[in-house]
Design a protein around this motif. Structure first.
Motif, PDB file in Angstrom:
ATOM      1  N   THR A 179      23.069 -38.642  -6.669  1.00 41.51           N
ATOM      2  CA  THR A 179      23.768 -39.305  -7.420  1.00 41.51           C
ATOM      3  C   THR A 179      24.876 -38.337  -7.986  1.00 41.51           C
ATOM      4  N   GLU A 180      24.950 -37.312  -7.759  1.00 44.23           N
ATOM      5  CA  GLU A 180      26.025 -36.358  -8.305  1.00 44.23           C
ATOM      6  C   GLU A 180      27.055 -36.345  -7.354  1.00 44.23           C
ATOM      7  N   ALA A 181      27.105 -36.799  -6.405  1.00 43.94           N
ATOM      8  CA  ALA A 181      28.007 -36.786  -5.197  1.00 43.94           C
ATOM      9  C   ALA A 181      29.291 -37.086  -5.571  1.00 43.94           C
ATOM     10  N   ASN A 182      29.666 -37.876  -6.397  1.00 42.80           N
ATOM     11  CA  ASN A 182      31.039 -38.010  -6.933  1.00 42.80           C
ATOM     12  C   ASN A 182      31.032 -37.831  -7.946  1.00 42.80           C
ATOM     13  N   ALA A 183      30.473 -36.841  -8.812  1.00 42.78           N
ATOM     14  CA  ALA A 183      30.449 -36.488 -10.209  1.00 42.78           C
ATOM     15  C   ALA A 183      31.717 -35.779 -10.530  1.00 42.78           C
ATOM     16  N   THR A 184      32.351 -35.650 -11.397  1.00 36.56           N
ATOM     17  CA  THR A 184      33.603 -35.195 -11.666  1.00 36.56           C
ATOM     18  C   THR A 184      33.466 -34.277 -12.870  1.00 36.56           C
ATOM     19  N   ASP A 185      32.336 -34.160 -13.953  1.00 37.56           N
ATOM     20  CA  ASP A 185      32.191 -33.291 -14.803  1.00 37.56           C
ATOM     21  C   ASP A 185      31.202 -32.322 -14.208  1.00 37.56           C
ATOM     22  N   ARG A 186      30.662 -31.565 -15.083  1.00 37.21           N
ATOM     23  CA  ARG A 186      29.805 -30.276 -14.853  1.00 37.21           C
ATOM     24  C   ARG A 186      28.310 -30.764 -14.741  1.00 37.21           C
ATOM     25  N   GLY A 187      27.875 -31.998 -14.734  1.00 38.62           N
ATOM     26  CA  GLY A 187      26.477 -32.316 -14.435  1.00 38.62           C
ATOM     27  C   GLY A 187      25.859 -32.445 -15.369  1.00 38.62           C
ATOM     28  N   PRO A 188      24.595 -32.374 -15.368  1.00 41.19           N
ATOM     29  CA  PRO A 188      23.559 -32.335 -16.631  1.00 41.19           C
ATOM     30  C   PRO A 188      23.199 -30.802 -17.031  1.00 41.19           C
ATOM     31  N   TRP A 189      23.840 -29.916 -16.400  1.00 42.94           N
ATOM     32  CA  TRP A 189      23.293 -28.423 -16.684  1.00 42.94           C
ATOM     33  C   TRP A 189      23.762 -27.910 -18.039  1.00 42.94           C
ATOM     34  N   PRO A 190      24.804 -28.372 -18.533  1.00 40.30           N
ATOM     35  CA  PRO A 190      25.326 -27.731 -20.157  1.00 40.30           C
ATOM     36  C   PRO A 190      23.996 -28.329 -20.960  1.00 40.30           C
ATOM     37  N   PHE A 191      23.662 -29.495 -20.803  1.00 42.79           N
ATOM     38  CA  PHE A 191      22.572 -30.103 -21.699  1.00 42.79           C
ATOM     39  C   PHE A 191      21.262 -29.277 -21.330  1.00 42.79           C
ATOM     40  N   LEU A 192      20.902 -29.321 -20.153  1.00 41.57           N
ATOM     41  CA  LEU A 192      19.709 -28.525 -19.690  1.00 41.57           C
ATOM     42  C   LEU A 192      19.717 -27.140 -20.582  1.00 41.57           C
ATOM     43  N   LEU A 193      20.636 -26.519 -20.558  1.00 43.08           N
ATOM     44  CA  LEU A 193      20.939 -25.315 -21.066  1.00 43.08           C
ATOM     45  C   LEU A 193      20.717 -25.194 -22.695  1.00 43.08           C
ATOM     46  N   TRP A 194      21.094 -26.372 -23.158  1.00 42.86           N
ATOM     47  CA  TRP A 194      21.042 -26.678 -24.675  1.00 42.86           C
ATOM     48  C   TRP A 194      19.417 -26.762 -25.097  1.00 42.86           C
ATOM     49  N   PHE A 195      18.621 -27.534 -24.100  1.00 41.64           N
ATOM     50  CA  PHE A 195      17.379 -27.661 -24.431  1.00 41.64           C
ATOM     51  C   PHE A 195      16.669 -26.450 -23.891  1.00 41.64           C
ATOM     52  N   THR A 196      17.079 -25.576 -23.129  1.00 41.44           N
ATOM     53  CA  THR A 196      16.403 -24.560 -22.667  1.00 41.44           C
ATOM     54  C   THR A 196      16.705 -23.223 -23.851  1.00 41.44           C
ATOM     55  N   ALA A 197      17.889 -23.337 -24.489  1.00 39.75           N
ATOM     56  CA  ALA A 197      18.018 -22.704 -25.591  1.00 39.75           C
ATOM     57  C   ALA A 197      17.235 -22.745 -26.735  1.00 39.75           C
ATOM     58  N   PHE A 198      16.606 -23.978 -27.049  1.00 42.81           N
ATOM     59  CA  PHE A 198      15.799 -24.381 -28.138  1.00 42.81           C
ATOM     60  C   PHE A 198      14.423 -23.800 -27.922  1.00 42.81           C
ATOM     61  N   ILE A 199      13.826 -24.028 -26.594  1.00 37.85           N
ATOM     62  CA  ILE A 199      12.729 -23.564 -26.250  1.00 37.85           C
ATOM     63  C   ILE A 199      12.789 -22.024 -26.256  1.00 37.85           C
ATOM     64  N   ALA A 200      13.842 -21.482 -25.752  1.00 37.34           N
ATOM     65  CA  ALA A 200      14.056 -20.083 -26.023  1.00 37.34           C
ATOM     66  C   ALA A 200      13.706 -19.603 -27.476  1.00 37.34           C
ATOM     67  N   GLY A 201      14.477 -20.068 -28.278  1.00 34.48           N
ATOM     68  CA  GLY A 201      14.421 -19.968 -29.849  1.00 34.48           C
ATOM     69  C   GLY A 201      12.964 -20.182 -30.304  1.00 34.48           C
ATOM     70  N   VAL A 202      12.393 -21.207 -29.905  1.00 34.96           N
ATOM     71  CA  VAL A 202      10.857 -21.335 -30.469  1.00 34.96           C
ATOM     72  C   VAL A 202      10.194 -20.230 -30.006  1.00 34.96           C
TER      73      VAL A 202
END
Lengths: 654, 362
Positions: free
Chosen positions: A565-588
């Motif tokens: 589904t990312e074949a024709n994606a033009t943005d940076r994908g879900p990665w920035p938001f996955l990072l946000w979430f990971t940052a929260f878990i790391a914060g915990v």
């Protein structure tokens, strides 16, 4: 007998008892609306207040809650694409596309009326069956239960998306995840890396939220807008009711399936919605709309999941065997008010049983009415910019995941399964198939082993086993008949053709490694605990090889195996938001849940949602206040981090 | 009732926030305005949770200063997670105490490597005994325990959960008796096991007291089930005596005598006895950490003596506590000592036996 039935009704209709039922219904409504939280969390909230209560009022309250959860959990399934509880996972498949198309109102009203119908049907079944159910329940031994798990697994054929090999591999992956922890036959710990946390296996709520909710959330955040495209809720409240009436026969069949599966101890309610969903698909001629917003895909699981509650009460009341996690807590509540379940519930305590049934029926109607009243307000959430909603979702989802074992590792497991979910969604590996495999994994292994131990291979000749086997073959045939028309659980193949094949092939290689690991880990065990992981691992390995072989032939020749589904994606994908979430878990992990929540909320709202400082503070305060109320009622201590290891802080920071 | 206590406690907490901690050194112990956590190593619902939730209001009533007593569930690892956490984290200040159970005691006795707690570091303030009965289906061809010798010629099928849990007690009992039993594992609770026997897939089973009384007794009355023995309780002089819940059912020792004509003895029997007491007659203890100040321990012990004598508790105990005498004070100490110790020989014997016959790894 009729006088017992009606005196139970009259006993229930005092102002005080009715008020308690309303309280249970209201709590159930809130808990049901919150994604991930279901009957278990709701009943745990009420349990501390049970001792010393008037028994009828206590029953009315508990049942009021149990009855309304599978109605209210539709909200987040339809509006957010996040399963409101494990009972409404299948509702997401068609309910959420409907909401996106601006038909949220129609989907919700169809779901609520189907729920009410299912709930009333469940109560009716309970009324009749409580006197005659004992022999029926006794008919289902390990052999029959094994066949039922096979029947459940056969729905994978219908839910495998565009590519059957991928679907089977996804189911095998789910089966493998389900095997983490103690092996049923020998008690040996498998794939637990010698940790106490994994020795219990991964909780269903974590897998459900990780595999569905997180990928959906990242996706919605990427789009940047609100959930409902075109800013419309649609009308269609009556349309939804009409849909249910028009599909009454489907609704009735699914309610029957729900009540039956619920009544059989050992399978549990978490697959009922999937079985009902695939049943609806298999019995429809034109399947093309499924997965894209077919109203029947909403009606089927919602009719079934409310009926399950009535069915699940049968083994709970008659045998003291809780049919589900929430029934276990309901049982505890009954014992606290001095009622011990057992044969007496169909005899000496028949009045209690009918009180329960009436509560179930009345609460279903009440719950539906409340849901319909509240729906227009709650539906407005889909009009709000998603970046404002996402932090609340993160909070609630983490809170729900953390309910599983009250450990920080719940959050880590959630993150890990979430990452897997992101990739499965991207590359078109059916997540429903994964989930069905996960839910049925231990059951399949346990009941096969027990059936063989009890009666050898002769178990295959038992009449009921043969009946279920025939049903399974029928379901397989119906699912495979036109496999190209099978539901595209992860989106359509046509729009997901990729030119660059290496990301898909890399993920395939990753899956190969997992299956290889499953086989190797399996081989470490004694014979009985080894068999299942080795078979599942090998089958999964072979299926992934098949898919990869097709993919290696190039983008066009790969056919349905080519899916990205990312074949024709033009943005940076879900990665920035996955990072946000990971940052929260790391914060915990560093400062503990509550402190991390405050900081993360403020930063996320400021940076991503770009709210003004006052709004940011206000929203953060609302979130904190809400989570504190919930946690204080549950006597919860939030997961701590390094900070909590070093200094002793007052609640809620400790 | 809990609701009222909670509200009262919240009000009191607002009035005197930190007074109790400072005053405790000289003044008599009082928990006024405090919240005390009773840690239960299981999720909500289930035996230990119900036991604690039933007792909590009474504990609150009888502790000095009427603190708010709440249940804190720490599930996981079959109760090992919660026990480890209490042992490693809880402070010895009387503001938290722990409810152990058979699932906590057996891994400790058998030397499970995941165990990080030591019963010797805890002090019991209450021991709530429970019981269990081993029974067979009438299909086995006997109609009373006197005919037990007839069971020797046949293979019995026992549906169990895991060989490392509570089922270790019937495993050892039936081994000592010398019956030929095949175990089928993976049952998800004693209810499923009972169903398997009722259905005819299996023939022998054990149930704890409440389940026996409500579920099996009707079958016994109907002539479909036959009780073989109960695990018994510990009498005043340390001997195993008949369970007050089933005065008509012989103890394991009596049934053994019936079958073999002599009392049981030897390492296998010693191992059985240690596990049986740990899992039934000598649980469930409520414990404080040993390094808790003596005044607080004394306050707790006195409170629990009043708890078990509370007329309201006695009237409502129902099947949560059953007919078992609740051990407090010196009686609790003695029961606790017996239930949490095992001779090195007996331990080695059980470990060896379970490893050889049931694939258990420690």
């Amino acid at each position: 007998m009729t006088d017992v039935i009606f005196s139970a009704l009259l006993g229930l209709l005092t102002i005080e008892r009715f008020a308690f039922m309303l309280l249970g219904v209201s709590v159930g409504l809130v808990i049901g609306v919150l994604p991930g939280l279901g009957g278990i969390a709701g009943l745990s909230l009420l349990l501390p207040f049970i001792y010393g209560m008037d028994p009828v009022a206590a029953i009315a309250m508990l049942i009021g809650l149990v009855a309304v959860v599978p109605t209210a959990d539709t909200f987040s399934s339809v509006l957010m694409g996040i399963p409101g509880s494990s009972a409404s996972q299948a509702t997401v498949l068609d309910g959420f596309p409907l909401a996106k198309q601006g038909e949220a109102a129609r989907a919700l009203s169809a779901a609520f009326f189907a729920s009410m119908f299912g709930g009333l049907f469940g109560a009716l079944v309970l009324t009749g069956a409580v006197l005659a159910a004992r022999p029926i329940i006794l008919m289902f031994g390990s052999a029959e239960l094994f066949m039922l798990t096979l029947f459940g697994l056969s729905t994978v054929a219908a839910l495998s998306g565009g590519n059957l090999a991928k679907g089977i591999a996804a189911a095998c992956l789910g089966l493998a995840f389900g095997m983490i922890g103690a092996a049923p036959a020998t008690g040996e710990y498998r794939m637990d890396f010698d940790t106490l946390y994994l020795s219990d296996g991964i909780a269903l709520v974590i897998v459900g939220l990780g595999i569905f909710a997180l990928p959906e959330m990242f996706d919605l955040l990427r789009n940047g807008g609100s959930i409902a495209e075109g800013q419309k809720l649609g009308k269609g409240w009556f349309q939804g009711l009409r849909d249910v009436v028009r599909n009454w026969w489907l609704s009735l069949r699914c309610a029957g399936i729900g009540a039956l599966i619920g009544a059989i101890p050992g399978i549990g309610g978490s697959v009922v919605d999937w079985i009902a969903y695939s049943h609806a698909m298999q019995t429809t001629k034109d399947k093309s709309g499924y997965g894209k917003g077919d109203i029947r895909g909403v009606i089927a699981p919602e009719s079934a999941n409310n009926a399950t509650q009535g069915g699940a009460l049968l083994p709970t009341l008659l045998f003291g065997i809780p049919g589900s996690g929430s029934m276990a807590i309901f049982l505890a509540g009954m014992i606290l008010i001095g009622i011990q379940p057992g044969p007496a519930m169909a005899d000496r305590n028949l009045d209690v049983t009918y009180t329960i049934i009436w509560s179930l029926a009345i609460a279903n109607v009440l719950g539906t009415a409340l849901c319909i009243i509240l729906a227009p307000q709650i539906s407005r959430l889909t009009l709000i910019r998603y970046s404002l909603i996402a932090p609340f979702m993160v909070m609630v989802i983490c809170f729900a995941a953390f309910q599983a074992s009250r450990s920080f590792w719940d959050l880590v497991a959630l993150l890990a399964v979430g990452v897997l979910g992101v990739f499965m969604r991207r590359f078109g590996w059916s997540r429903p198939a994964f989930l069905i495999g996960f839910v049925l994994s231990l059951g399949a292994e346990r009941y096969l082993y027990q059936a063989v131990q009890f009666s050898g291979l002769e178990f295959l000749t038992r009449p009921l086993v043969l009946v279920i086997l025939a049903l399974t073959l029928l379901s397989l045939w119906a699912g495979l008949r036109k496999s190209s028309a099978a539901v595209n659980t992860e989106g359509s193949v046509e729009t997901s053709r990729a030119e660059r094949m290496w990301p898909q092939i890399a993920f395939g290689a990753f899956l190969l490694a997992i299956f290889g690991f499953v086989v190797l880990e399996g081989l470490k065990n004694s014979y009985l605990a080894m068999l299942f992981p080795v078979i599942v691992g090998s089958l999964g390995f072979a299926m992934v090889l098949l898919v990869m072989a097709a993919q290696l032939r190039g983008p066009v020749k790969a056919g349905t195996a080519n899916f990205d589904t990312e074949a024709n994606a033009t943005d940076r994908g879900p990665w920035p938001f996955l990072l946000w979430f990971t940052a929260f878990i790391a914060g915990v992990a560093v400062v503990g849940f509550f402190a991390a929540l405050i900081v993360w909320f403020v930063v996320f709202l400021t940076v991503v949602a770009r709210t003004r400082p006052l709004t940011t503070v206000l929203l953060t305060a609302v979130a904190c206040g809400f989570i504190l109320v919930l946690a204080s009622f549950l006597n919860l201590v939030f997961p701590g981090g390094l900070l909590q290891e070093m200094v002793r802080l007052p609640w809620p920071f400790r | 009732m809990t609701m009222i206590t909670r509200r009262a406690a919240l009000g009191a907490a607002a009035a005197v926030p930190f007074a109790a901690g400072a005053a405790r050194a000289q003044a008599p112990v009082s928990f006024a305005g405090q919240t005390i956590e009773w840690i239960i190593p299981f999720a909500e619902g289930g035996g230990s949770d119900v036991w604690a939730r039933f007792l909590a209001p009474f504990v609150s009533r009888h502790l000095p200063g009427r603190p708010n007593v709440i249940i804190r569930n720490i599930p996981g690892g079959g109760s090992i997670t919660g026990a480890n956490e209490f042992a490693q984290r809880a402070r010895p200040d009387g503001l938290s105490f722990f409810g152990a159970s058979a699932s906590t005691q057996l891994p400790f006795l058998l030397g499970d490597r995941r165990v990080r707690y030591d019963y010797a570091n805890w002090v019991p303030v209450l021991v709530s005994p429970t019981g269990g009965v081993v029974w067979v289906h009438a299909r086995t061809g006997i109609s009373s325990v006197e005919q037990i010798a007839r069971l020797r010629g046949q293979e019995l099928v026992f549906p169990g959960q895991t060989a490392s849990g509570l089922d270790v007690v019937p495993i050892l009992a039936l081994h000592v008796l010398g019956l030929n039993v095949r175990f089928v594992w993976g049952m998800r609770g004693r209810g499923e096991a009972r169903l398997a026997v009722e259905r005819g897939d299996a023939s022998i089973d054990h149930q704890t007291t409440p389940a026996y009384l409500t579920q099996v007794l009707p079958m016994v009355r109907a002539g479909a089930a036959v009780p073989l023995f109960s695990y018994g309780v510990i009498g005043p002089n340390g001997q195993v005596v008949r369970d007050p819940s089933f005065p008509d059912i012989p103890t394991f020792e009596e049934t053994y005598q019936m079958l073999h004509g002599r009392p049981p003895q030897g390492p296998a029997y010693q191992a059985y006895l240690a596990c049986s007491v740990a899992a039934f007659a000598g649980q469930k203890p409520a414990v404080l950490k040993r390094e808790t100040p003596p005044a607080i321990i004394a306050a707790y012990r006195a409170a629990f003596e009043r708890v078990v004598a509370d007329p309201e508790l006695i009237a409502n105990r129902g099947e949560v506590l059953g007919d078992y005498p609740q051990a407090v004070g010196a009686a609790a100490d003695e029961l606790y000592r017996v239930a949490t110790t095992i001779s090195p020989e007996a331990r080695a014997w059980v470990r060896d036996f379970l490893a050889q016959h049931h694939n258990v790894r420690f």
